[in-house]
Design a protein around this motif. Structure first.
Motif, mmCIF file in Angstrom:
data_model
loop_
_atom_site.group_PDB
_atom_site.id
_atom_site.type_symbol
_atom_site.label_atom_id
_atom_site.label_comp_id
_atom_site.label_asym_id
_atom_site.label_seq_id
_atom_site.Cartn_x
_atom_site.Cartn_y
_atom_site.Cartn_z
ATOM 1 N N GLU A 124 8.491 -2.411 -14.136
ATOM 2 C CA GLU A 124 9.035 -2.157 -12.812
ATOM 3 C C GLU A 124 8.280 -1.806 -11.614
ATOM 4 O O GLU A 124 8.566 -2.372 -10.489
ATOM 5 N N ILE A 125 7.483 -1.034 -11.669
ATOM 6 C CA ILE A 125 6.585 -0.235 -10.782
ATOM 7 C C ILE A 125 5.823 -1.391 -10.041
ATOM 8 O O ILE A 125 5.781 -1.632 -8.955
ATOM 9 N N TRP A 126 5.246 -2.242 -10.812
ATOM 10 C CA TRP A 126 4.328 -3.220 -10.732
ATOM 11 C C TRP A 126 5.201 -4.378 -9.811
ATOM 12 O O TRP A 126 4.964 -4.762 -8.755
ATOM 13 N N LYS A 127 6.506 -4.773 -10.348
ATOM 14 C CA LYS A 127 7.384 -5.760 -9.772
ATOM 15 C C LYS A 127 8.031 -5.406 -8.341
ATOM 16 O O LYS A 127 7.871 -6.103 -7.386
ATOM 17 N N TYR A 128 8.116 -3.858 -8.353
ATOM 18 C CA TYR A 128 8.587 -3.369 -7.066
ATOM 19 C C TYR A 128 7.520 -3.691 -5.965
ATOM 20 O O TYR A 128 7.802 -4.069 -4.834
ATOM 21 N N GLN A 129 6.283 -3.022 -6.252
ATOM 22 C CA GLN A 129 4.971 -3.378 -5.485
ATOM 23 C C GLN A 129 4.983 -4.507 -4.888
ATOM 24 O O GLN A 129 4.725 -4.917 -3.548
ATOM 25 N N ARG A 130 4.917 -5.697 -5.751
ATOM 26 C CA ARG A 130 4.712 -6.829 -5.595
ATOM 27 C C ARG A 130 5.764 -7.420 -4.781
ATOM 28 O O ARG A 130 5.404 -8.032 -3.586
ATOM 29 N N GLN A 131 6.986 -7.218 -4.818
ATOM 30 C CA GLN A 131 8.145 -7.637 -4.118
ATOM 31 C C GLN A 131 7.948 -7.102 -2.423
ATOM 32 O O GLN A 131 8.264 -7.883 -1.637
ATOM 33 N N VAL A 132 7.918 -6.154 -2.385
ATOM 34 C CA VAL A 132 7.580 -5.400 -1.031
ATOM 35 C C VAL A 132 6.362 -5.977 -0.307
ATOM 36 O O VAL A 132 6.282 -6.539 0.995
ATOM 37 N N HIS A 286 10.129 5.170 1.340
ATOM 38 C CA HIS A 286 8.869 5.858 0.584
ATOM 39 C C HIS A 286 8.357 7.087 1.030
ATOM 40 O O HIS A 286 7.526 6.823 1.951
#
Length: 501
Positions: A124-132, A286
């Motif tokens: 999820e951490i990877w997915k969130y950073q990629r999305q933003v 953030h």
């Protein structure tokens, strides 16, 4: 009680078999056979003998196998699988993406430098950073990137620097110049900050120098034959690990200061003038400085070394292939009246030439994942849970099974198809699992389009006015080395000649 002489003699007798094995492996360091493994030490001697050419060595071994895959036995029984098989690559990067992750070895090795940045996390951490971050790579942002950031750096710094070098007939390290160019660009995109690293004086900016040191030393961690040694040095803070800590502290302190300044800017303004990556993460709420710093450092790593590595090898290759250079020049001249963004988008032959260059010299020549459960690759290779599996773009680009008998020819036309009616070239996309230079599947590089736009703009700007001439003997291939990304050993020393218009 044995005398010192008797003890030394006994020790020497015990070591003779191991020394014999070492020198045999050293003598056979160019061998392309799957390395022989011994109890406990595995293929230690082969690994040691090929320490300084590990990319080329593992590629050579891969080429000798029927399935473009082999297993290397490291000391203490640790196994690492290397593959250049497109079916395996698709299995790892797409269809079984969920079980092939960064893994403990990668994360622990890079944690001090990258923390929880996008290149050091899963889930999820990877997915969130990629999305933003993905908002930074839409068409509007890409156009602005080319027409403002890249063009300013090109016209105000790179071109004037090369003009002076040409006038003074100076030898310059073009690899260093391209790294400085890319570093300025990515810092503007990531931080909204201009480090002014590409100036006539070629300043040794502390942040840039520390970043280079951190990249090099973290790569040495990865390549260590016995990883516990760097962990011991880190624990006692001496040697290369002491240098690494100093470099990382310098990078992170500088990055954190920029985060604080940008946070004040976000708090004071209802809408931001800049739309850099850092602003995007701060504007969505953030406030954790460490987390935001991790994110930005990862993106600087991605943007700084990859495009400069690709361009370094590209300029060397076209210097060896004047016919290709002439085709590129004709294309540049035909687009010279077009708007900047459209000009680079429509440079089809140049695009193909860059792809062909990266086939031989990929910026990331090898990438590794860790299996989180037992599984079997499509070619039948069994992978035990916890095993590291490396797909090998460098080897894939040199595989006759994938590119045919002319794989060793630099031929941009293999990426092109000519329209019989108009006579125009059309770009032919290759299967991303045969050519995973920008990764593939869910982790495919977000900055792929941005990288191509930047590289084509540099190629057009430089070649329109200058001829880049390597000072090395023609036909002698520079040495390809890799830290976290590819490099040309010793730099790329060239002279620059003004074209006669």
């Amino acid at each position: 009680m044995k005398t010192d002489l008797e003890f030394s003699t006994s020790l020497l007798i015990c070591l003779v078999p191991f020394l014999l094995i070492f020198f045999i492996n050293l003598f056979n360091s160019k061998s392309t056979k799957i390395p022989k493994s011994y109890p406990i030490i595995g293929s230690y001697f082969s690994i040691l003998a090929n320490k300084h050419r590990r990319i080329q060595w593992t590629s050579d071994v891969i080429q000798t196998t029927t399935n473009l895959t082999f297993t290397l036995i490291r000391p203490f029984g640790f196994r690492q699988i290397f593959t250049a098989n497109p079916s395996n690559v698709q299995y790892i990067l797409k269809t079984h993406f969920h079980i092939y992750q960064k893994g403990h070895v990668f994360k622990s090795t890079m944690a001090d430098f990258l923390g929880d940045g996008i290149f050091n996390v899963d889930g999820e951490i990877w997915k969130y950073q990629r999305q933003v971050a993905s908002h930074e790579f839409n068409t509007k942002s890409l156009r602005k990137f080319v027409e403002t950031v890249v063009d300013a750096e090109l016209n105000e710094r790179l071109i004037p620097f090369l003009a002076v070098a040409a006038a003074e007939k100076k030898v310059v390290d073009f690899q260093d110049i391209l790294q400085r160019f890319a570093f300025d660009n990515i810092c503007k995109i990531a931080f909204g900050y201009d480090p002014a690293y590409l100036l006539p004086s070629l300043p040794q900016a502390k942040f840039a120098v520390a970043f280079e040191e951190a990249v090099k030393l973290s790569s040495e961690r990865f390549n260590a034959i016995f990883p516990f040694l760097w962990k011991i040095k880190r624990y006692f803070n001496f040697g290369t690990e002491k240098k690494f800590k100093i470099a990382v502290d310098e990078v992170r302190q500088f990055a954190k200061q920029l985060v604080k300044e940008k946070q004040r800017e976000v708090n004071e303004k209802s809408s931001l003038d800049s739309v850099d990556l850092l602003s995007r993460f701060l504007s969505v709420g953030h406030t954790d400085e460490d987390f935001v710093t991790d994110i930005v450092i990862s993106f600087i790593l991605a943007g700084r070394d990859t495009t400069s590595a690709a361009l370094t090898w590209f300029f060397w290759l076209i210097s060896e292939h004047p016919v290709v250079e002439s085709f590129i020049l004709n294309e540049i001249k035909s687009k010279s009246q077009s708007p900047v963004y459209n000009e680079v988008k429509e440079m089809i032959y140049t695009h193909a030439s860059l792809c062909e260059s990266m086939r031989f010299y990929p910026p990331v020549p090898i990438d590794t994942k860790t299996a989180t459960e037992d599984n079997v690759l499509p070619d039948g290779t069994f992978v035990k849970k916890g095993t590291r599996v490396s797909y090998h773009p460098y080897a894939m680009g040199r595989a006759e099974k994938l590119w045919g008998k002319d794989w060793d020819k630099f031929k941009p036309e293999r990426w092109l198809d000519k329209d019989e009616v108009s006579g125009n070239w059309n770009f032919v996309t290759k299967d991303m699992y045969t050519y995973p230079v920008f990764q593939a599947g869910p982790r495919i590089c977000l900055g792929k389009e941005m990288a191509f736009l930047q590289m084509k703009r540099v190629v057009a700007g430089v070649l329109r006015r200058f001829k880049v001439v390597p000072v090395t003997e023609k036909g002698v291939e520079p040495v390809f080395i890799s830290y976290l990304t590819a490099k040309m050993k010793g730099g790329f020393h060239v002279t620059v000649e003004e074209r006669d218009h």
